[in-house]
Design a protein around this motif. Sequence first.
Motif, PDB file in Angstrom:
ATOM      1  N   LEU A 240     -56.252  94.477 -21.739  1.00 57.87           N
ATOM      2  CA  LEU A 240     -55.980  95.046 -23.052  1.00 57.87           C
ATOM      3  C   LEU A 240     -57.051  94.729 -24.094  1.00 57.87           C
ATOM      4  N   LYS A 241     -58.070  94.003 -23.743  1.00 51.46           N
ATOM      5  CA  LYS A 241     -59.093  93.522 -24.672  1.00 51.46           C
ATOM      6  C   LYS A 241     -58.530  92.387 -25.524  1.00 51.46           C
ATOM      7  N   HIS A 242     -59.435  91.576 -26.018  1.00 54.09           N
ATOM      8  CA  HIS A 242     -59.059  90.445 -26.854  1.00 54.09           C
ATOM      9  C   HIS A 242     -59.012  90.907 -28.307  1.00 54.09           C
ATOM     10  N   THR A 243     -58.040  90.400 -29.074  1.00 59.37           N
ATOM     11  CA  THR A 243     -58.042  90.674 -30.504  1.00 59.37           C
ATOM     12  C   THR A 243     -59.204  89.940 -31.167  1.00 59.37           C
ATOM     13  N   GLN A 244     -59.594  90.397 -32.342  1.00 61.42           N
ATOM     14  CA  GLN A 244     -60.694  89.782 -33.069  1.00 61.42           C
ATOM     15  C   GLN A 244     -60.448  89.927 -34.557  1.00 61.42           C
ATOM     16  N   TRP A 245     -61.100  89.074 -35.330  1.00 63.03           N
ATOM     17  CA  TRP A 245     -60.988  89.138 -36.783  1.00 63.03           C
ATOM     18  C   TRP A 245     -61.868  90.254 -37.310  1.00 63.03           C
ATOM     19  N   ALA A 246     -61.470  90.814 -38.428  1.00 68.85           N
ATOM     20  CA  ALA A 246     -62.243  91.883 -39.036  1.00 68.85           C
ATOM     21  C   ALA A 246     -63.601  91.354 -39.495  1.00 68.85           C
ATOM     22  N   GLY A 247     -64.603  92.198 -39.432  1.00 64.05           N
ATOM     23  CA  GLY A 247     -65.954  91.833 -39.839  1.00 64.05           C
ATOM     24  C   GLY A 247     -66.889  93.000 -39.611  1.00 64.05           C
ATOM     25  N   ARG A 248     -68.123  92.848 -39.999  1.00 62.14           N
ATOM     26  CA  ARG A 248     -69.102  93.926 -39.828  1.00 62.14           C
ATOM     27  C   ARG A 248     -69.330  94.184 -38.347  1.00 62.14           C
ATOM     28  N   GLY A 249     -69.247  95.443 -37.973  1.00 62.65           N
ATOM     29  CA  GLY A 249     -69.455  95.832 -36.585  1.00 62.65           C
ATOM     30  C   GLY A 249     -68.249  95.656 -35.697  1.00 62.65           C
ATOM     31  N   ARG A 250     -67.127  95.176 -36.240  1.00 61.71           N
ATOM     32  CA  ARG A 250     -65.917  94.962 -35.436  1.00 61.71           C
ATOM     33  C   ARG A 250     -64.885  96.025 -35.784  1.00 61.71           C
ATOM     34  N   THR A 251     -64.439  96.732 -34.777  1.00 63.29           N
ATOM     35  CA  THR A 251     -63.464  97.798 -34.961  1.00 63.29           C
ATOM     36  C   THR A 251     -62.371  97.670 -33.920  1.00 63.29           C
TER      37      THR A 251
END
Length: 540
Positions: A240-251
Amino acid sequence: MLLRKRRARASARARHAAERATDHLDGRLPLYEGGGLLRKAFPDHWSFLLGEVALYSFVVLLLTGVWLTLFFHPAMTEVVYHGSYTPLDGIRMSEAYRSTLHISFDVRGGLLIRQLHHWAALVFLAAVGAHLLRVFFTGAFRRPREINWAIGVTLFLLALAEGFAGYSLPDDLLSGTGLRIAEGIMLSIPVVGTYVGFFVFGGQFPGHELIPRLYSLHILLIPGLLLALVTAHLILVFHLKHTQWAGRGRTNDNVVGKPLFPQFMASSLGLFCMVFGTLTVLAGLAQINPVWVYGPYRPDAVSTGSQPDWYVGFLEGSLRLVPPWETTLAGHTVMWNVFLPAVVLPLALFAVLYSYPFFEAWITGDQQEHHLADRPRDRPVRTGLGVAAICCYGVLLAAGGNDVLADTFKVSVNALTWVFRISLVLLPPLAFMLTKRICLALQEAELQRLAEGEETGVVRQTVTGGYAEGHTPVDEETRHVLRARQVPRPLASPEGRDGEVPQLQRLRATLSSWYYGDGVGGQGLQDGEPESDSERELER
C-alpha cells in the motif's frame, strides 16, 4: 600486462558464473521480480521508527523465549526446593516456580535472559501502543489502510494476552494474585461465568491444568498468530506504500525517502542493534519481576502492594474505582462492580478501536485514498478524542496503584479513590476541549504566519511616527507544509420528502458538523480552499 589480462579473464568468468547462478535461481524463485522491492522508498522520520522498535523487540522476545523453553518446566506438581537461594530452602512450591528459580540462580546467564525477555515484552507492548497512537493521530488508518489498522489492533490485543500468559507462568505469589483476579472476572460473567472458570482452570481454582495450558498458549498459539499478523502487516505496508509527511515534492502518488537497499537496511540494522543493546543494559542493571522475593503462590495468601505490569494496570484501576454494585436476579448475583470494568470496558475499548476508521469515513463521506499523514493540529476533534482517551487511561493506571500512592504520600486511600473517580469523569472532557482549542489556535497562528511572514525582531519607525515590525516571507518548504492542510466540509443537512428526514442521516449530518464544523474561520474547508480573509488575500 599479462597479469592484467589474467585479471580481466578471471573477472569475466566470475561475472558469467554469477549471471548463470542468478538465471538458475530466477527460474525457480522470483529473483528479478523481487529486485524492484530493494529500491522501494521509506520516509526518513523518527515517528516511523516506532513500528520498527516494536518489530525488533518482538525478535528479541522470540530469541530469548526459545532459550528459556530449554530450562522451564510448566508443571504444577508440588516439590520441595533445595536450590541455591537459601531463604526458600525447604519450602514447598510448584515445579514451575522451582524451575524459574533454577533459571535465575543456577543457569549461567539465566537471570540476564529472563530479565531481557521481560523487558523486551514491556518495550514491545509500549512500542505497539505508541505506533497505534501515531497512526491514529496522523490519520494513517484511512483508506486504503483500514485492514492494516485492524491487524495492528489485533496485534496489540494478542500482545496483551501473550504478556499476561508469560507473566503468570512462574507461579509466584504476585502472578498467582493476578490469576485469582482473573478467575473472579470470569465468575462475574452472568449465566456462564462458572462454566468459563471451570473450563479455563480445569476445575476449582487454582487447579493443576492452568500453567501447562498457559505455557502452550504462550510459546505456540499466540506467538504463531503474532508472527503471522506481523508478516501480513509488513506485506500490506509494502503493497500500500508508506505514509509520509507533507512537504515539497511529496504527494499522494509518490513516496520520498531512503531506498530499502542499502540505505534503509543499514539504518534499520543500526536501530536493531540499539534496541537489542538498550534492552540488554536494562536487563543487566534494572531488576524486574524478582519472583524469589514474592515467594511461591499459596491460595490462602495475597501479596500486599501487588501491581501488575503497566499494560493491564488500567483494568486493575477500573476494578478499584467502581463502587460495590451488585444485583440479585432469580437467586443469581450479578457483580456489576467486576463485570462492567473488567469485561464490558475492554470489549467496548477494542470495539471502538476496530470501528473508528469506518466511523470517521462514514461521518465525512470520504472515499479517497490518503498517503499523506495529517498533522494532529489539523484534525482538532480527532486529536482531542485521542488526548481524552490517553487521560482516561492515565487515570485508570494511576488508580491501579491507589494503595501504594496512599502509603507513599501518607493520604487516605478512600479519599484518593474518590479523587480518581472524579478525575475519570471530569478530566477526559476537559482534556478534549483544551486540546481542541490549542489545535485551533495553532492553525490560526499558522495562517497569520502565511499572511504576514516570519517576525525578524527588527522594529522601524514609519514616516508618520509610528512603529512597524519587520517580517520576512515564509520559506517555501514551510509554506508547502502549512498549505497542505486538507479538511472536508461538514456534510449538508439532508432534506427528505414532506420534510421528513431519516434519523440516521440526520445523526450523520449532526456528527459531521460537530467533527469538522468548528475549523479556523468557523467552518470546514475543502482541500486547498483558503481558510480566512488573510489567506484569501495571500492567494490573490
